[in-house]
Design a protein around this motif. Sequence first.
Motif, PDB file in Angstrom:
ATOM      1  N   ALA A  29      11.318   8.340  -8.995  1.00 37.34           N
ATOM      2  CA  ALA A  29      11.980   8.597  -7.720  1.00 37.34           C
ATOM      3  C   ALA A  29      12.330   7.276  -7.049  1.00 37.34           C
ATOM      4  O   ALA A  29      11.455   6.441  -6.816  1.00 37.34           O
ATOM      5  CB  ALA A  29      11.070   9.423  -6.821  1.00 37.34           C
ATOM      6  N   ALA A  30      13.599   7.107  -6.743  1.00 34.95           N
ATOM      7  CA  ALA A  30      14.076   5.885  -6.092  1.00 34.95           C
ATOM      8  C   ALA A  30      14.274   6.133  -4.602  1.00 34.95           C
ATOM      9  O   ALA A  30      14.799   7.173  -4.206  1.00 34.95           O
ATOM     10  CB  ALA A  30      15.377   5.431  -6.721  1.00 34.95           C
ATOM     11  N   SER A  31      13.844   5.197  -3.812  1.00 36.41           N
ATOM     12  CA  SER A  31      14.007   5.331  -2.367  1.00 36.41           C
ATOM     13  C   SER A  31      14.518   4.026  -1.784  1.00 36.41           C
ATOM     14  O   SER A  31      14.429   2.965  -2.413  1.00 36.41           O
ATOM     15  CB  SER A  31      12.671   5.705  -1.713  1.00 36.41           C
ATOM     16  N   GLY A  32      15.053   4.107  -0.572  1.00 36.32           N
ATOM     17  CA  GLY A  32      15.471   2.917   0.140  1.00 36.32           C
ATOM     18  C   GLY A  32      16.892   2.483  -0.120  1.00 36.32           C
ATOM     19  O   GLY A  32      17.316   1.432   0.341  1.00 36.32           O
ATOM     20  N   ASN A  33      17.663   3.277  -0.854  1.00 38.68           N
ATOM     21  CA  ASN A  33      19.054   2.906  -1.147  1.00 38.68           C
ATOM     22  C   ASN A  33      19.962   4.080  -0.820  1.00 38.68           C
ATOM     23  O   ASN A  33      19.746   5.176  -1.320  1.00 38.68           O
ATOM     24  CB  ASN A  33      19.200   2.541  -2.620  1.00 38.68           C
ATOM     25  N   ILE A  34      20.986   3.862  -0.012  1.00 42.74           N
ATOM     26  CA  ILE A  34      21.833   4.982   0.378  1.00 42.74           C
ATOM     27  C   ILE A  34      23.110   5.059  -0.451  1.00 42.74           C
ATOM     28  O   ILE A  34      23.859   6.010  -0.324  1.00 42.74           O
ATOM     29  CB  ILE A  34      22.212   4.901   1.870  1.00 42.74           C
ATOM     30  N   PHE A  35      23.332   4.074  -1.312  1.00 46.75           N
ATOM     31  CA  PHE A  35      24.554   4.061  -2.107  1.00 46.75           C
ATOM     32  C   PHE A  35      24.357   4.606  -3.514  1.00 46.75           C
ATOM     33  O   PHE A  35      25.318   4.808  -4.234  1.00 46.75           O
ATOM     34  CB  PHE A  35      25.123   2.642  -2.174  1.00 46.75           C
ATOM     35  N   GLY A  36      23.128   4.800  -3.912  1.00 43.35           N
ATOM     36  CA  GLY A  36      22.861   5.375  -5.214  1.00 43.35           C
ATOM     37  C   GLY A  36      22.795   4.333  -6.321  1.00 43.35           C
ATOM     38  O   GLY A  36      22.923   3.130  -6.084  1.00 43.35           O
ATOM     39  N   PHE A  37      22.651   4.823  -7.501  1.00 41.98           N
ATOM     40  CA  PHE A  37      22.454   3.974  -8.665  1.00 41.98           C
ATOM     41  C   PHE A  37      23.422   4.347  -9.773  1.00 41.98           C
ATOM     42  O   PHE A  37      23.639   5.515 -10.051  1.00 41.98           O
ATOM     43  CB  PHE A  37      21.009   4.097  -9.176  1.00 41.98           C
ATOM     44  N   ASN A  38      23.989   3.316 -10.399  1.00 39.13           N
ATOM     45  CA  ASN A  38      24.878   3.571 -11.523  1.00 39.13           C
ATOM     46  C   ASN A  38      24.110   4.102 -12.718  1.00 39.13           C
ATOM     47  O   ASN A  38      24.444   5.126 -13.281  1.00 39.13           O
ATOM     48  CB  ASN A  38      25.605   2.283 -11.919  1.00 39.13           C
ATOM     49  N   VAL A  39      23.089   3.377 -13.100  1.00 35.11           N
ATOM     50  CA  VAL A  39      22.313   3.715 -14.291  1.00 35.11           C
ATOM     51  C   VAL A  39      20.844   3.828 -13.914  1.00 35.11           C
ATOM     52  O   VAL A  39      20.330   3.027 -13.129  1.00 35.11           O
ATOM     53  CB  VAL A  39      22.473   2.651 -15.398  1.00 35.11           C
ATOM     54  N   MET A  40      20.208   4.833 -14.467  1.00 31.45           N
ATOM     55  CA  MET A  40      18.751   4.949 -14.372  1.00 31.45           C
ATOM     56  C   MET A  40      18.222   5.152 -15.787  1.00 31.45           C
ATOM     57  O   MET A  40      18.919   5.726 -16.639  1.00 31.45           O
ATOM     58  CB  MET A  40      18.345   6.112 -13.467  1.00 31.45           C
ATOM     59  N   GLY A  41      17.039   4.678 -16.017  1.00 27.20           N
ATOM     60  CA  GLY A  41      16.520   4.828 -17.374  1.00 27.20           C
ATOM     61  C   GLY A  41      15.081   4.394 -17.509  1.00 27.20           C
ATOM     62  O   GLY A  41      14.392   4.143 -16.510  1.00 27.20           O
ATOM     63  N   TRP A  42      14.674   4.323 -18.765  1.00 31.61           N
ATOM     64  CA  TRP A  42      13.279   3.992 -19.075  1.00 31.61           C
ATOM     65  C   TRP A  42      13.223   2.994 -20.222  1.00 31.61           C
ATOM     66  O   TRP A  42      13.952   3.123 -21.220  1.00 31.61           O
ATOM     67  CB  TRP A  42      12.514   5.247 -19.503  1.00 31.61           C
ATOM     68  N   TYR A  43      12.357   2.044 -20.083  1.00 30.04           N
ATOM     69  CA  TYR A  43      11.938   1.185 -21.180  1.00 30.04           C
ATOM     70  C   TYR A  43      10.455   1.459 -21.393  1.00 30.04           C
ATOM     71  O   TYR A  43       9.783   2.035 -20.543  1.00 30.04           O
ATOM     72  CB  TYR A  43      12.132  -0.291 -20.826  1.00 30.04           C
TER      73      TYR A  43
ATOM     74  N   VAL B 239      19.913   0.607 -11.756  1.00 27.45           N
ATOM     75  CA  VAL B 239      20.899  -0.400 -11.413  1.00 27.45           C
ATOM     76  C   VAL B 239      21.661   0.077 -10.190  1.00 27.45           C
ATOM     77  O   VAL B 239      22.301   1.134 -10.219  1.00 27.45           O
ATOM     78  CB  VAL B 239      21.869  -0.659 -12.585  1.00 27.45           C
ATOM     79  N   GLU B 240      21.576  -0.684  -9.123  1.00 27.85           N
ATOM     80  CA  GLU B 240      22.143  -0.281  -7.858  1.00 27.85           C
ATOM     81  C   GLU B 240      23.667  -0.282  -7.889  1.00 27.85           C
ATOM     82  O   GLU B 240      24.287  -1.234  -8.374  1.00 27.85           O
ATOM     83  CB  GLU B 240      21.640  -1.221  -6.756  1.00 27.85           C
ATOM     84  N   ARG B 241      24.258   0.771  -7.369  1.00 26.98           N
ATOM     85  CA  ARG B 241      25.708   0.859  -7.278  1.00 26.98           C
ATOM     86  C   ARG B 241      26.200  -0.189  -6.287  1.00 26.98           C
ATOM     87  O   ARG B 241      25.642  -0.367  -5.223  1.00 26.98           O
ATOM     88  CB  ARG B 241      26.117   2.259  -6.834  1.00 26.98           C
ATOM     89  N   GLY B 242      27.265  -0.871  -6.664  1.00 28.72           N
ATOM     90  CA  GLY B 242      27.843  -1.886  -5.798  1.00 28.72           C
ATOM     91  C   GLY B 242      27.325  -3.280  -6.129  1.00 28.72           C
ATOM     92  O   GLY B 242      28.043  -4.117  -6.640  1.00 28.72           O
ATOM     93  N   SER B 243      26.044  -3.539  -5.862  1.00 29.55           N
ATOM     94  CA  SER B 243      25.500  -4.879  -6.067  1.00 29.55           C
ATOM     95  C   SER B 243      25.193  -5.178  -7.528  1.00 29.55           C
ATOM     96  O   SER B 243      25.205  -6.329  -7.955  1.00 29.55           O
ATOM     97  CB  SER B 243      24.225  -5.056  -5.249  1.00 29.55           C
ATOM     98  N   GLY B 244      24.918  -4.118  -8.303  1.00 28.41           N
ATOM     99  CA  GLY B 244      24.533  -4.330  -9.698  1.00 28.41           C
ATOM    100  C   GLY B 244      23.101  -4.818  -9.861  1.00 28.41           C
ATOM    101  O   GLY B 244      22.675  -5.129 -10.977  1.00 28.41           O
ATOM    102  N   THR B 245      22.350  -4.894  -8.788  1.00 27.15           N
ATOM    103  CA  THR B 245      20.960  -5.333  -8.857  1.00 27.15           C
ATOM    104  C   THR B 245      20.117  -4.299  -9.592  1.00 27.15           C
ATOM    105  O   THR B 245      20.291  -3.097  -9.386  1.00 27.15           O
ATOM    106  CB  THR B 245      20.398  -5.540  -7.444  1.00 27.15           C
TER     107      THR B 245
END
Length: 117
Positions: free
Chosen positions: A23-37, A98-104
């Motif tokens: 569960a991701a929190s603290g970002n209102i723009f969403g994420f491009n990619v989510m995953g697992w290593y 990976v955060e949408r927009g910033s790519g962080t």
Amino acid sequence: QVQLVESGGGLVQPGGSLRVSCAASGNIFGFNVMGWYRQAPGKERELVASINGWGATNYGATVKGRFTISRDNAKNTAYLQMNSLKPDDTAVYYCYAVERGSGTDYWGQGTQVTVSS
């Protein structure tokens, strides 16, 4: 501040199933990619699975056909359903996004999955 919180790891017998969540929190723009290593003792970190915002998925060769990744964009949450688990799946599983927009990219703290009889 973005945080990824994992849950659902634990001990399971060979052949069993487990589902982990991120569960991701603290970002209102969403994420491009989510995953697992994952990383096992003495081994390099390896990709388990990833999913982008349109639902396209990618799996590591060792888990393809056994694991399924999904996400709920409204909740900024990713899920990893693990079936037919093997002892070689034992590792710490790390969620990333990976955060949408910033790519962080952001990482969770890791959750232990142990497959043993």
